[in-house]
Design a protein around this motif. Structure first.
Motif, PDB file in Angstrom:
ATOM      1  N   ARG A   1      25.569  62.588  21.416  1.00  0.00           N
ATOM      2  CA  ARG A   1      26.008  63.571  20.429  1.00  0.00           C
ATOM      3  C   ARG A   1      25.412  63.285  19.054  1.00  0.00           C
ATOM      4  NH1 ARG A   1      26.776  68.359  19.874  1.00  0.00           N
ATOM      5  NH2 ARG A   1      28.239  68.434  21.643  1.00  0.00           N
ATOM      6  N   ARG A   2      25.381  62.011  18.655  1.00  0.00           N
ATOM      7  CA  ARG A   2      24.842  61.660  17.340  1.00  0.00           C
ATOM      8  C   ARG A   2      23.385  62.072  17.216  1.00  0.00           C
ATOM      9  NH1 ARG A   2      24.555  56.727  18.023  1.00  0.00           N
ATOM     10  NH2 ARG A   2      22.292  56.435  17.919  1.00  0.00           N
ATOM     11  N   LEU A   3      22.601  61.808  18.252  1.00  0.00           N
ATOM     12  CA  LEU A   3      21.172  62.120  18.198  1.00  0.00           C
ATOM     13  C   LEU A   3      20.933  63.628  18.246  1.00  0.00           C
ATOM     14  CD1 LEU A   3      19.970  59.226  20.491  1.00  0.00           C
ATOM     15  CD2 LEU A   3      19.491  59.457  18.046  1.00  0.00           C
ATOM     16  N   LEU A   4      21.742  64.345  19.014  1.00  0.00           N
ATOM     17  CA  LEU A   4      21.619  65.799  19.022  1.00  0.00           C
ATOM     18  C   LEU A   4      21.971  66.378  17.655  1.00  0.00           C
ATOM     19  CD1 LEU A   4      23.221  66.652  22.476  1.00  0.00           C
ATOM     20  CD2 LEU A   4      20.784  66.721  21.903  1.00  0.00           C
ATOM     21  N   ASP A   5      23.030  65.858  17.058  1.00  0.00           N
ATOM     22  CA  ASP A   5      23.430  66.330  15.728  1.00  0.00           C
ATOM     23  C   ASP A   5      22.359  66.029  14.681  1.00  0.00           C
ATOM     24  OD1 ASP A   5      25.795  67.263  16.754  1.00  0.00           O
ATOM     25  OD2 ASP A   5      27.017  65.586  16.057  1.00  0.00           O
ATOM     26  N   ALA A   6      21.563  64.976  14.939  1.00  0.00           N
ATOM     27  CA  ALA A   6      20.500  64.598  14.007  1.00  0.00           C
ATOM     28  C   ALA A   6      19.220  65.399  14.223  1.00  0.00           C
ATOM     29  CB  ALA A   6      20.207  63.106  14.125  1.00  0.00           C
ATOM     30  N   GLY A   7      19.237  66.302  15.196  1.00  0.00           N
ATOM     31  CA  GLY A   7      18.097  67.186  15.375  1.00  0.00           C
ATOM     32  C   GLY A   7      17.312  67.032  16.660  1.00  0.00           C
ATOM     33  N   ALA A   8      17.695  66.094  17.529  1.00  0.00           N
ATOM     34  CA  ALA A   8      16.980  65.937  18.797  1.00  0.00           C
ATOM     35  C   ALA A   8      17.190  67.163  19.680  1.00  0.00           C
ATOM     36  CB  ALA A   8      17.448  64.687  19.528  1.00  0.00           C
ATOM     37  N   ALA A   9      16.143  67.582  20.376  1.00  0.00           N
ATOM     38  CA  ALA A   9      16.260  68.675  21.337  1.00  0.00           C
ATOM     39  C   ALA A   9      16.854  68.194  22.647  1.00  0.00           C
ATOM     40  CB  ALA A   9      14.887  69.289  21.581  1.00  0.00           C
ATOM     41  N   ALA A  10      16.690  66.915  22.936  1.00  0.00           N
ATOM     42  CA  ALA A  10      17.239  66.290  24.136  1.00  0.00           C
ATOM     43  C   ALA A  10      17.258  64.785  23.897  1.00  0.00           C
ATOM     44  CB  ALA A  10      16.406  66.628  25.370  1.00  0.00           C
ATOM     45  N   VAL A  11      17.960  64.061  24.774  1.00  0.00           N
ATOM     46  CA  VAL A  11      18.097  62.616  24.607  1.00  0.00           C
ATOM     47  C   VAL A  11      17.718  61.925  25.915  1.00  0.00           C
ATOM     48  CG1 VAL A  11      19.678  60.727  24.111  1.00  0.00           C
ATOM     49  CG2 VAL A  11      19.914  62.897  22.884  1.00  0.00           C
ATOM     50  N   ALA A  12      16.738  61.035  25.845  1.00  0.00           N
ATOM     51  CA  ALA A  12      16.284  60.301  27.018  1.00  0.00           C
ATOM     52  C   ALA A  12      17.084  59.018  27.192  1.00  0.00           C
ATOM     53  CB  ALA A  12      14.801  59.977  26.900  1.00  0.00           C
ATOM     54  N   VAL A  13      17.455  58.748  28.427  1.00  0.00           N
ATOM     55  CA  VAL A  13      18.232  57.566  28.775  1.00  0.00           C
ATOM     56  C   VAL A  13      17.497  56.832  29.880  1.00  0.00           C
ATOM     57  CG1 VAL A  13      20.467  56.712  29.575  1.00  0.00           C
ATOM     58  CG2 VAL A  13      20.354  58.799  28.194  1.00  0.00           C
ATOM     59  N   GLY A  14      17.307  55.526  29.719  1.00  0.00           N
ATOM     60  CA  GLY A  14      16.611  54.750  30.728  1.00  0.00           C
ATOM     61  C   GLY A  14      17.482  53.730  31.408  1.00  0.00           C
ATOM     62  N   THR A  15      17.926  52.723  30.662  1.00  0.00           N
ATOM     63  CA  THR A  15      18.577  51.553  31.247  1.00  0.00           C
ATOM     64  C   THR A  15      19.795  51.913  32.080  1.00  0.00           C
ATOM     65  OG1 THR A  15      17.816  50.241  29.366  1.00  0.00           O
ATOM     66  CG2 THR A  15      19.551  49.294  30.721  1.00  0.00           C
ATOM     67  N   LEU A  16      20.593  52.873  31.665  1.00  0.00           N
ATOM     68  CA  LEU A  16      21.798  53.211  32.424  1.00  0.00           C
ATOM     69  C   LEU A  16      21.455  53.742  33.819  1.00  0.00           C
ATOM     70  CD1 LEU A  16      24.154  54.844  29.769  1.00  0.00           C
ATOM     71  CD2 LEU A  16      23.746  52.438  30.281  1.00  0.00           C
TER      72      LEU A  16
END
Length: 338
Positions: A220-235
């Motif tokens: 949510r924080r990264l989307l609110d900061a303007g990201a179009a999407a958020v990539a997740v790897g380690t999880l």
């Protein structure tokens, strides 16, 4: 250029991870409304074709994949250092019944894979580790493929824009695995994902934010900061559909290795991993030569994985690794974006 991977109902991206990403993992993320990337950097063209076909049989969703940009051959320039590093890890190698590998240069069938992707287009291709020829970008875009670049700074983002990039992947220092620096000898910065996202967003291109995501608050924080999407790897490394070894999953979820470090010890490029015995013994000694060092350490890492010994494996992990748990990929996505 239509960015179908950025218009999905779910903003979670399962990042491409060599040895971890599988068609099943990517399809599970896409079936949950997000998008799963295939990791094509080390695949031969026939294997890449097979993985794309397998993904398409599992889910009706865009196809996105990642390639590593060809790297400079430093074999002659760093010959003595490469020999010295092979000698240094020889005792560790013999402990696992192998010898160090040949520190050779390798482009991993890059041209052949690009030719395949032009002949049989996918929806999106990203490049990590630097520039590619402008003709590659134009050829892929000419068949309807969106092209992105992993960047760790505004300077790299400007270079990606100059090459004609359609979107960027903004990677922060907390990301697990390889840092996406554009030159093999660069020392990576310590900029957070938020800071890199803020900087590169000034280019006006859509941005996927990547690095250190441990839960939905980070998304949510990264989307609110303007990201179009958020990539997740380690999880996703511990997900049921991942191709990761049992030892890697155990290392992530057992709490035995609480700390991470950015090291060149495994591949010659800076990468964030759990701090294990191999890191303790060899960190700071490998020359900045990729994939030469990767080939040198590969027999050791493979033997250790086969034996279930995490102390000689490259245990890639981001700063949010404590949140990793063994569960289906759809549950990972749901925990990040219900």
């Amino acid at each position: 250029m239509a960015l179908s991977i950025l218009s999905r109902p779910n903003p979670v991206v399962a990042a491409p991870m060599a040895g971890v990403s599988t068609p099943e993992l990517a399809a599970a993320a896409s079936a949950s409304g997000g998008i799963g990337f295939l990791a094509a950097a080390f695949l031969a063209p026939a294997s890449l074709r097979a993985e794309v076909a397998a993904y398409r049989t599992l889910v009706d969703a865009p196809v996105a994949l990642n390639l590593f940009s060809p790297q400079p051959d430093r074999s002659a320039e760093l010959a003595s250092q490469l020999v010295a590093y092979a000698a240094e890890i020889a005792a560790t190698a013999r402990k696992h019944g192998v010898e160090p590998g040949d520190p050779r240069h390798d482009e991993f069938h890059f041209d052949a894979k690009v030719a395949y992707l032009v002949a049989e287009p996918v929806d999106a291709v990203t490049f990590t580790f630097g520039p590619v020829p402008e003709t590659v970008v134009r050829d892929l875009q000419g068949v309807g493929t969106a092209v992105g670049f992993t960047v760790t700074s505004l300077h790299e983002a400007h270079q990606a824009v100059a090459l004609g990039a359609d979107f960027l992947v903004a990677q922060g220092a907390s990301a697990g695995g390889h840092r996406g620096t554009w030159h093999v000898s660069d020392e990576p910065n310590e900029d957070s994902t938020d800071d890199v996202l803020s900087a590169v967003s000034t280019t006006g291109l859509p941005v996927i934010a990547a690095g250190g995501v441990a839960g939905r608050d980070d998304v949510r924080r990264l989307l609110d900061a303007g990201a179009a999407a958020v990539a997740v790897g380690t999880l996703f490394v511990a997900a049921d559909e991942a191709g990761s070894s049992t030892a890697h999953r155990d290392a992530l979820t057992s709490g035995r290795f609480p700390g991470t470090v950015v090291t060149r010890a495994f591949t010659g490029r800076p990468a964030r991993a759990l701090r294990n015995a191999f890191v303790a013994d060899h960190d700071g000694h490998a020359p900045s030569a990729y994939p030469h060092v990767q080939h040198t350490t590969q027999p050791v890492r493979q033997a250790a994985a086969t034996a279930g010994d995490p102390d000689a494996m490259a245990l890639w992990a981001g700063s949010g690794h404590a949140a990793a748990a063994r569960r289906p990929a759809r549950d990972v996505v749901a925990a990040l974006w219900p």
